[in-house]
Scaffold this motif. Structure first.
Motif, PDB file in Angstrom:
ATOM      1  N   ALA A 282      -0.656   2.654  -8.563  1.00 40.78           N
ATOM      2  CA  ALA A 282      -2.042   3.123  -8.661  1.00 40.78           C
ATOM      3  C   ALA A 282      -2.129   4.604  -8.967  1.00 40.78           C
ATOM      4  CB  ALA A 282      -2.788   2.813  -7.365  1.00 40.78           C
ATOM      5  N   THR A 283      -1.098   5.342  -8.606  1.00 33.73           N
ATOM      6  CA  THR A 283      -1.134   6.772  -8.908  1.00 33.73           C
ATOM      7  C   THR A 283       0.189   7.244  -9.476  1.00 33.73           C
ATOM      8  OG1 THR A 283      -0.278   7.701  -6.847  1.00 33.73           O
ATOM      9  CG2 THR A 283      -2.585   7.049  -6.854  1.00 33.73           C
ATOM     10  N   LEU A 284       0.099   8.328 -10.173  1.00 31.86           N
ATOM     11  CA  LEU A 284       1.263   8.901 -10.832  1.00 31.86           C
ATOM     12  C   LEU A 284       2.327   9.313  -9.832  1.00 31.86           C
ATOM     13  CD1 LEU A 284       2.433   9.848 -13.453  1.00 31.86           C
ATOM     14  CD2 LEU A 284       0.997  11.883 -13.345  1.00 31.86           C
ATOM     15  N   VAL A 285       1.885   9.959  -8.777  1.00 32.52           N
ATOM     16  CA  VAL A 285       2.855  10.490  -7.822  1.00 32.52           C
ATOM     17  C   VAL A 285       3.542   9.382  -7.033  1.00 32.52           C
ATOM     18  CG1 VAL A 285       3.135  11.976  -5.821  1.00 32.52           C
ATOM     19  CG2 VAL A 285       1.629  12.676  -7.670  1.00 32.52           C
ATOM     20  N   SER A 286       2.781   8.368  -6.699  1.00 38.80           N
ATOM     21  CA  SER A 286       3.432   7.268  -5.971  1.00 38.80           C
ATOM     22  C   SER A 286       4.424   6.558  -6.888  1.00 38.80           C
ATOM     23  CB  SER A 286       2.392   6.293  -5.415  1.00 38.80           C
ATOM     24  OG  SER A 286       1.702   5.639  -6.447  1.00 38.80           O
ATOM     25  N   ALA A 287       4.134   6.536  -8.161  1.00 38.41           N
ATOM     26  CA  ALA A 287       5.087   5.939  -9.108  1.00 38.41           C
ATOM     27  C   ALA A 287       6.371   6.756  -9.125  1.00 38.41           C
ATOM     28  CB  ALA A 287       4.474   5.890 -10.503  1.00 38.41           C
ATOM     29  N   ALA A 288       6.220   8.060  -9.098  1.00 38.78           N
ATOM     30  CA  ALA A 288       7.407   8.918  -9.081  1.00 38.78           C
ATOM     31  C   ALA A 288       8.235   8.623  -7.838  1.00 38.78           C
ATOM     32  CB  ALA A 288       6.983  10.386  -9.133  1.00 38.78           C
ATOM     33  N   GLY A 289       7.565   8.430  -6.725  1.00 43.69           N
ATOM     34  CA  GLY A 289       8.281   8.099  -5.491  1.00 43.69           C
ATOM     35  C   GLY A 289       8.984   6.766  -5.619  1.00 43.69           C
ATOM     36  N   ALA A 290       8.319   5.811  -6.226  1.00 42.14           N
ATOM     37  CA  ALA A 290       8.908   4.489  -6.407  1.00 42.14           C
ATOM     38  C   ALA A 290      10.176   4.568  -7.253  1.00 42.14           C
ATOM     39  CB  ALA A 290       7.881   3.564  -7.061  1.00 42.14           C
ATOM     40  N   LEU A 291      10.117   5.419  -8.256  1.00 44.44           N
ATOM     41  CA  LEU A 291      11.277   5.613  -9.122  1.00 44.44           C
ATOM     42  C   LEU A 291      12.489   6.042  -8.293  1.00 44.44           C
ATOM     43  CD1 LEU A 291      10.321   4.952 -11.840  1.00 44.44           C
ATOM     44  CD2 LEU A 291       9.971   7.372 -12.340  1.00 44.44           C
ATOM     45  N   ARG A 292      12.228   6.893  -7.336  1.00 37.72           N
ATOM     46  CA  ARG A 292      13.319   7.381  -6.490  1.00 37.72           C
ATOM     47  C   ARG A 292      13.960   6.215  -5.727  1.00 37.72           C
ATOM     48  NH1 ARG A 292      11.073  12.165  -3.825  1.00 37.72           N
ATOM     49  NH2 ARG A 292      10.551  11.053  -1.931  1.00 37.72           N
ATOM     50  N   THR A 293      13.084   5.405  -5.140  1.00 37.29           N
ATOM     51  CA  THR A 293      13.592   4.256  -4.386  1.00 37.29           C
ATOM     52  C   THR A 293      14.412   3.326  -5.289  1.00 37.29           C
ATOM     53  OG1 THR A 293      11.771   4.301  -2.831  1.00 37.29           O
ATOM     54  CG2 THR A 293      12.920   2.196  -3.104  1.00 37.29           C
ATOM     55  N   LEU A 294      13.896   3.085  -6.467  1.00 35.88           N
ATOM     56  CA  LEU A 294      14.585   2.176  -7.376  1.00 35.88           C
ATOM     57  C   LEU A 294      15.955   2.717  -7.754  1.00 35.88           C
ATOM     58  CD1 LEU A 294      11.547   1.169  -9.606  1.00 35.88           C
ATOM     59  CD2 LEU A 294      12.766  -0.255  -7.942  1.00 35.88           C
ATOM     60  N   ARG A 295      15.978   4.014  -7.980  1.00 35.60           N
ATOM     61  CA  ARG A 295      17.243   4.644  -8.328  1.00 35.60           C
ATOM     62  C   ARG A 295      18.247   4.462  -7.195  1.00 35.60           C
ATOM     63  NH1 ARG A 295      15.366   9.244 -10.610  1.00 35.60           N
ATOM     64  NH2 ARG A 295      14.931  10.025  -8.533  1.00 35.60           N
ATOM     65  N   GLN A 296      17.746   4.714  -5.985  1.00 35.76           N
ATOM     66  CA  GLN A 296      18.633   4.593  -4.836  1.00 35.76           C
ATOM     67  C   GLN A 296      19.087   3.158  -4.618  1.00 35.76           C
ATOM     68  OE1 GLN A 296      16.190   6.371  -1.888  1.00 35.76           O
ATOM     69  NE2 GLN A 296      16.729   8.480  -2.473  1.00 35.76           N
ATOM     70  N   ALA A 297      18.222   2.221  -5.013  1.00 32.52           N
ATOM     71  CA  ALA A 297      18.566   0.813  -4.834  1.00 32.52           C
ATOM     72  C   ALA A 297      19.491   0.331  -5.950  1.00 32.52           C
ATOM     73  CB  ALA A 297      17.294  -0.029  -4.808  1.00 32.52           C
TER      74      ALA A 297
ATOM     75  N   HIS B 207       0.833  -1.201   0.000  1.00 29.13           N
ATOM     76  CA  HIS B 207       0.000   0.000   0.000  1.00 29.13           C
ATOM     77  C   HIS B 207       0.861   1.241   0.000  1.00 29.13           C
ATOM     78  CE1 HIS B 207      -3.819  -1.999   0.247  1.00 29.13           C
ATOM     79  NE2 HIS B 207      -3.253  -2.873   1.066  1.00 29.13           N
ATOM     80  N   ALA B 208       0.669   2.054  -0.976  1.00 27.34           N
ATOM     81  CA  ALA B 208       1.539   3.212  -1.161  1.00 27.34           C
ATOM     82  C   ALA B 208       0.821   4.531  -0.921  1.00 27.34           C
ATOM     83  CB  ALA B 208       2.096   3.208  -2.582  1.00 27.34           C
ATOM     84  N   GLY B 209      -0.480   4.488  -0.910  1.00 25.24           N
ATOM     85  CA  GLY B 209      -1.212   5.749  -0.794  1.00 25.24           C
ATOM     86  C   GLY B 209      -1.070   6.551  -2.068  1.00 25.24           C
ATOM     87  N   TYR B 210      -1.124   7.854  -1.936  1.00 26.05           N
ATOM     88  CA  TYR B 210      -1.061   8.649  -3.155  1.00 26.05           C
ATOM     89  C   TYR B 210      -0.045   9.778  -3.035  1.00 26.05           C
ATOM     90  CZ  TYR B 210      -4.325  11.298  -0.308  1.00 26.05           C
ATOM     91  OH  TYR B 210      -4.913  11.970   0.711  1.00 26.05           O
ATOM     92  N   THR B 211       1.001   9.520  -2.228  1.00 24.84           N
ATOM     93  CA  THR B 211       2.061  10.525  -2.135  1.00 24.84           C
ATOM     94  C   THR B 211       3.362   9.938  -2.635  1.00 24.84           C
ATOM     95  OG1 THR B 211       2.708   9.824   0.073  1.00 24.84           O
ATOM     96  CG2 THR B 211       0.970  11.489  -0.073  1.00 24.84           C
ATOM     97  N   ALA B 212       4.284  10.834  -2.926  1.00 27.37           N
ATOM     98  CA  ALA B 212       5.585  10.383  -3.404  1.00 27.37           C
ATOM     99  C   ALA B 212       6.299   9.594  -2.314  1.00 27.37           C
ATOM    100  CB  ALA B 212       6.427  11.578  -3.831  1.00 27.37           C
ATOM    101  N   SER B 213       6.256  10.115  -1.104  1.00 22.70           N
ATOM    102  CA  SER B 213       6.958   9.418  -0.031  1.00 22.70           C
ATOM    103  C   SER B 213       6.299   8.066   0.225  1.00 22.70           C
ATOM    104  CB  SER B 213       6.970  10.274   1.232  1.00 22.70           C
ATOM    105  OG  SER B 213       5.658  10.620   1.588  1.00 22.70           O
TER     106      SER B 213
END
Lengths: 353, 353
Positions: free
Chosen positions: A261-276, A232-238
């Motif tokens: 599920a949402t654009l912004v949460s995807a953007a947040g996920a991208l950040r995590t992936l980059r960091q990983a 569950h990611a909610g709808y925020t970047a964080s």
DNA sequence: CCACTCAGAACAAACGATTGCGCACACGGA
DNA sequence: TCCGTGTGCGCAATCGTTTGTTCTGAGTGG
């Protein structure tokens, strides 16, 4: 260019606005006759010469019917209300834009009301105070606001639920199942079979629908859905970032793709992936539901499924106006199909194992 | 108690809403007395017992004054209008939110109107048709809409210009000079002296102001501004990207920092810099005016100067209500100071030469 | 030549509040 | 006893429209 701009402070500049009786006087007829002519009703028996005289007078005076007086008499304000939980959310902004467009085209004004949080039914009634100034309400509320809906229904205010389907009420919402299907189809066509889901708000109608859509689409492709792959990611970047991190930390076999599920949460996920240190889409593909300018600002640019938010507002307004003018209170739900896949850089072939 | 309330002809689901005369009847007083008591005016001579009876009746009936009738009688709708050129722009969305907040707190409703493009003065008048349903207008228009403003002034409609200063009209806008100053101060403190400007819309009030602010701030630090370092980017990501590219291609000595007039154009610039293989902030720092969620979604996260868009809407509404209720048409311009620097990852020390 | 019809327009009553004015009644002083 | 004075409330007009009903001639058929 000094000429025109001159703005008196004192002499109460508000020009006397001409009324119907001014027009009637100028045309030497009764106000009732003037009214009938100006409203342009068919089947009224007025001599052409008289009609012309009235129209000329109205034109000369620059007459415009006073909407307030008209509203009082007819008990119709020609105003729609739209209640949204958040004004800064692009989805609601788009919905408002759509509603405004249709309203303006149909001769309605749009009153906007911000419903901070989940509103206690009490508050809902307080809002109702304002409601006799609208002919109907577009209620873009987030969740279990059955009380709100019931308050509205009880008060006999025509309303349509926006952005969710409310059983028993006329609703206009997004077809989350179809949207998820488009996304999954795309991923599957790229060879992905292990596809995670970054879910939206728990308990939210859209969140539930997208989760269900993810499941159903996988099933349609003969892929068993793995409950482990839902976070569950909610709808925020964080929220998106945290969920992605949790997912990576938790699963044994990493998914090769993610449906957010949402654009912004995807953007947040991208950040995590980059960091990983994971490459997108080399190691993992990401697709988000809802398109928007943000999709092109992130790195890599996000593949999305466009969802018709503007059209949702527009359709809601259409439905509401139909209810108001038709009189029939339909309880039909309209699901708007997704606008289609917007392919960008965040999705690619599934990596070889 | 059959006498008073009997309204609908058909079953007409719309519940009969109690009127003042219903209350008066139930309390066995005249409507005028009921009105005076319910409006809560001071200095009215009403026996306590009578007052209590009326309040009880109103409460029992759930009476709410009909705003339309009241508006007709008092010639005040207690409604504000806000006209914005684009609904999807976060700045305007925030301004609307602010205006809505204040309006609601002061007992006003907010009517929203979308002004597609530059509107010919003709259209402005057409909009005026709607205007007698608002007590005043918040005009968040983009550019040379002097005609619009004049039409409003001429019609005697109280209005305040939002998001720009309109000479002669009450205006509430952002202090672009101060905002640019904050950004430049930050960059200079990091050792930057060659600072480029990605300008906003040419001819726009904010665009001009930010450009001037860039110049003034540099001058304040004793840095001669190099006209070569200005590129017009507009307010889109692609505009920002193109402008950044043009700038890099054109200048002899690369700037060590860039002040972007808008958040989105900065995001675009980031893309260009990445493609050019330049490190941010290693090779070049970027700071944008206007903060927003997008700032945290891009890579690297953008340092920005927060601009009070919500407060702008709020202040505009305050000013407008003051005009409406005070009666005086002030032509004062309010400039809102920036919210401060939001330091993120896109700015760093100037590289050694 | 007379009722009758009907077109064309005026009359008037709402809609639901606000507000200036006037009418009772009670009280106090002369 | 009578006349202010003032409190507490009702009367009625009004805001600008809409709309049901009524009125007035002119035209028509018998």
């Amino acid at each position: 260019m000094a000429p025109a701009a001159r703005r008196a402070a004192r002499p109460a500049p508000r020009a006397a606005v001409p009324t119907l009786s001014d027009v009637a006087a100028k045309a030497a007829v009764d106000v009732s006759t003037a009214s009938r002519v100006l409203r342009g009703e068919q089947g009224q028996r007025v001599r052409d010469e008289t009609r012309a005289r009235i129209l000329a007078a109205a034109d000369a005076l620059g007459y415009r019917a006073n909407p307030v007086a008209r509203a009082l008499r007819t008990a119709r304000t020609h105003t729609l209300g739209i209640a949204v939980p958040q004004l800064d959310n692009p989805v609601f902004a788009a919905a408002i834009a759509g509603a405004e467009r249709v309203a303006a085209a149909r001769g309605y004004a749009l009153l906007i009301s911000h419903l901070e949080d989940a509103l206690p039914a009490k508050d809902a009634y307080a809002r109702l105070a304002q409601l006799n100034r609208v002919d109907g309400l577009l209620a873009a509320t987030l969740e279990e606001d059955a009380p709100f809906a019931e308050a509205l229904a009880e008060a006999g205010v025509p309303f349509v639920a926006l952005n969710r389907v409310l059983p028993g009420a006329c609703s206009v919402a997004l077809d989350n199942l179809a949207a998820a299907r488009v996304a999954i189809d795309h991923l599957v066509s790229l060879g992905h079979r292990r596809i995670a889901h970054l879910a939206g708000r728990v308990g939210g109608w859209n969140g539930q629908g997208r989760l269900a859509g993810w499941r159903a689409a996988l099933k349609a492709h003969g892929i068993r859905h793995d409950p482990e792959l839902v976070e569950h990611a909610g709808y925020t970047a964080s929220g998106g970032a945290a969920a992605m991190a949790a997912l990576l930390a938790r699963v044994r076999t990493r998914p090769t793709a993610v449906l957010a599920a949402t654009l912004v949460s995807a953007a947040g996920a991208l950040r995590t992936l980059r960091q990983a240190g994971l490459a997108v889409p080399g190691d993992i593909s990401v697709v988000a539901l809802h398109d928007g300018p943000v999709a092109e600002l992130v790195e890599p640019q996000l593949t999305t499924v466009a969802l018709p938010a503007e059209a949702m507002g527009a359709a809601g307004a259409e439905a509401l106006i139909a209810m108001i003018e038709g009189g029939a209170t339909s309880a039909a739900a309209t699901l708007l199909p997704p606008g289609g896949l917007v392919r960008r850089a965040s999705t690619g072939p599934a990596p070889e194992r």
